[in-house]
Design an enzyme around this catalytic site. Structure first.
Site, short mmCIF file in Angstrom:
data_model
loop_
_atom_site.label_atom_id
_atom_site.label_comp_id
_atom_site.label_asym_id
_atom_site.label_seq_id
_atom_site.Cartn_x
_atom_site.Cartn_y
_atom_site.Cartn_z
N GLY A 14 11.27 -5.51 2.35
CA GLY A 14 10.10 -5.38 3.09
C GLY A 14 8.84 -5.19 1.76
N ASN A 15 7.81 -4.80 2.43
CA ASN A 15 6.72 -4.90 1.31
C ASN A 15 5.81 -3.54 1.67
OD1 ASN A 15 4.66 -5.43 3.40
ND2 ASN A 15 5.79 -7.59 3.45
N ARG A 16 4.72 -3.62 0.96
CA ARG A 16 3.96 -2.34 0.88
C ARG A 16 2.98 -2.30 1.82
NH1 ARG A 16 1.64 -2.06 -4.71
NH2 ARG A 16 0.60 -0.11 -3.64
#
Length: 408
Positions: free
Chosen positions: A209-211
């Site tokens: 995923g990412n932020r």
């Protein structure tokens, strides 16, 4: 410069209890707030509650504090007036210029931005009388929000629910930053916005995923809806953000799910905004059971490339459709974030590209944002730091300017 002076009007509806939370949000943000309830509002929430939370006296009539001429002075000195909830009766009195209590008198003397957050039963909201009153207030320059849909008093559901206090506070901040941020220039237009970060599963427990929090995409959807658009929001992982009022939300998880949903929603859209942080890669293989820690080194993680949704949307766009992309960039030895953004605009082929420099508390997981707005014609506009709703309003300005006049 002193604290912004806000008048919080509260009309007599069951949603009046939510005004206490809105008041708390204003005061905790450093605003000086004077609450002006109607007499009916005090049947729902007592004056002591408003006085304790605001630190200022609460009155309803024009004959209180006569020497200071409060019914004139309060409106003259305000930086913003917010009426939440605004009932059908309050909207009618405001539209017809009544001044029979302290709130409506202050509305007549205010020369600052005025925001009404309606709350009433659906039948009242859609009634021609209310629609006419809303049109009159908007024509005079007031912002009348589109209400949320959901549970109303009793068993009723439908449009007419007060927007979430956090949403009202966000739009109020936007009007303090930029009083002309919510024109009705997208009336009747269809727009689709993507938001959040996709999650690419590795096994039943783990994912890549990412932020991205989704806040910028939600701000884009929220502002577009309040500028009159029919909005579809395709939302991936969004940190449990509340649905924006008057917005259709389609929830997805992976990049492929977002790809399908965006193509479907974009088919009849006038503007498509790809603000989600879509994973460039996914695990090449989905492991059907949880990968166990055995003490040995794990197998190398093989990745596969996801489709470039923005490029596909540009290729598939119909005549007249405006496509907006977002680029989260960092600088490196070959150039800064803006340099990479310019190159990305050429590769993607979209009409507009918002470039955000990320890292060190910028863009992701924060309330404010900044960057540059690049256009296909070579125009570059710096987007100064401010709320994500403020940046959204600038994006919609530019996108609306590219639209062809609506047919019919």
């Amino acid at each position: 410069m002193g604290a912004p002076r806000v008048l919080l009007g509260v009309a007599g509806g069951i949603a009046a209890y939510k005004s206490a939370e809105l008041l708390r949000r204003f005061t905790e943000s450093g605003h000086s707030v004077r609450v002006l309830p109607t007499a009916a509002a005090l049947e729902f929430v007592g004056a002591a509650t408003f006085e304790a939370l605001s630190g200022q006296p609460v009155h309803t009539g024009v004959f209180h504090d006569v020497p200071s001429v409060a019914h004139v002075r309060l409106g003259q000195e305000a930086d913003l007036v917010v009426v939440a909830p605004a009932t059908a009766d309050l909207l009618a009195r405001a539209a017809h210029g009544r001044a029979d209590d302290l709130l409506t008198a202050a509305l007549l003397t205010a020369r600052c931005p005025v925001l009404f957050a309606p709350a009433m039963h659906t039948e009242m909201w859609v009634h021609p009388a209310t629609r006419d009153n809303v049109a009159v207030l908007r024509a005079r320059g007031a912002v009348v929000l589109e209400p949320a849909s959901g549970r109303l008093t009793g068993k009723d559901t439908g449009p007419g629910r007060l927007p979430d206090p956090a949403e009202i506070a966000e739009l109020a901040r936007l009007l303090l930053e930029r009083p002309d941020a919510l024109p009705r220039d997208l009336e009747g237009r269809r727009v689709v916005v993507s938001a959040g970060g996709t999650r690419e599963p590795l096994d039943p427990v783990r994912f890549l995923g990412n932020r991205s929090s989704g806040r910028q995409g939600y701000a884009l959807a929220r502002v577009a809806a309040q500028r009159g658009a029919h909005v579809t929001l395709v939302a991936a992982s969004t940190a449990e953000l509340a649905d924006p009022a008057a917005v259709q939300v389609v929830r997805v998880g992976t990049a492929e799910q977002m790809r399908v949903a965006m193509h479907d929603a974009a088919a009849d859209a006038d503007i498509v905004v790809m603000s989600a942080a879509v994973a460039d890669f996914r695990p090449a293989t989905l492991v059907v059971s949880k990968i166990k820690k055995t003490g040995a080194e794990p197998d190398p993680l093989r990745l596969a490339t996801n489709a470039d949704i923005l490029v596909e949307l540009v290729a598939a766009r119909r005549p007249g459709q405006v496509v907006v992309g977002f680029a989260a960039e960092t600088g490196d030895e070959s150039g800064d974030a803006l340099h990479h953004g310019r190159a990305k605009l050429r590769r993607k082929g979209c009409d507009l590209l918002v470039v955000n420099a990320v890292g060190d508390g910028k863009a992701f997981e924060v309330a404010d944002n900044a960057g540059w707005l690049l256009a296909a014609d070579g125009t570059e506009t710096e987007l100064a730091s401010g709320s994500k709703a403020l940046l959204a309003s600038r994006v919609w300005d530019a996108a609306a300017a590219l639209l062809k006049p609506a047919s019919g």
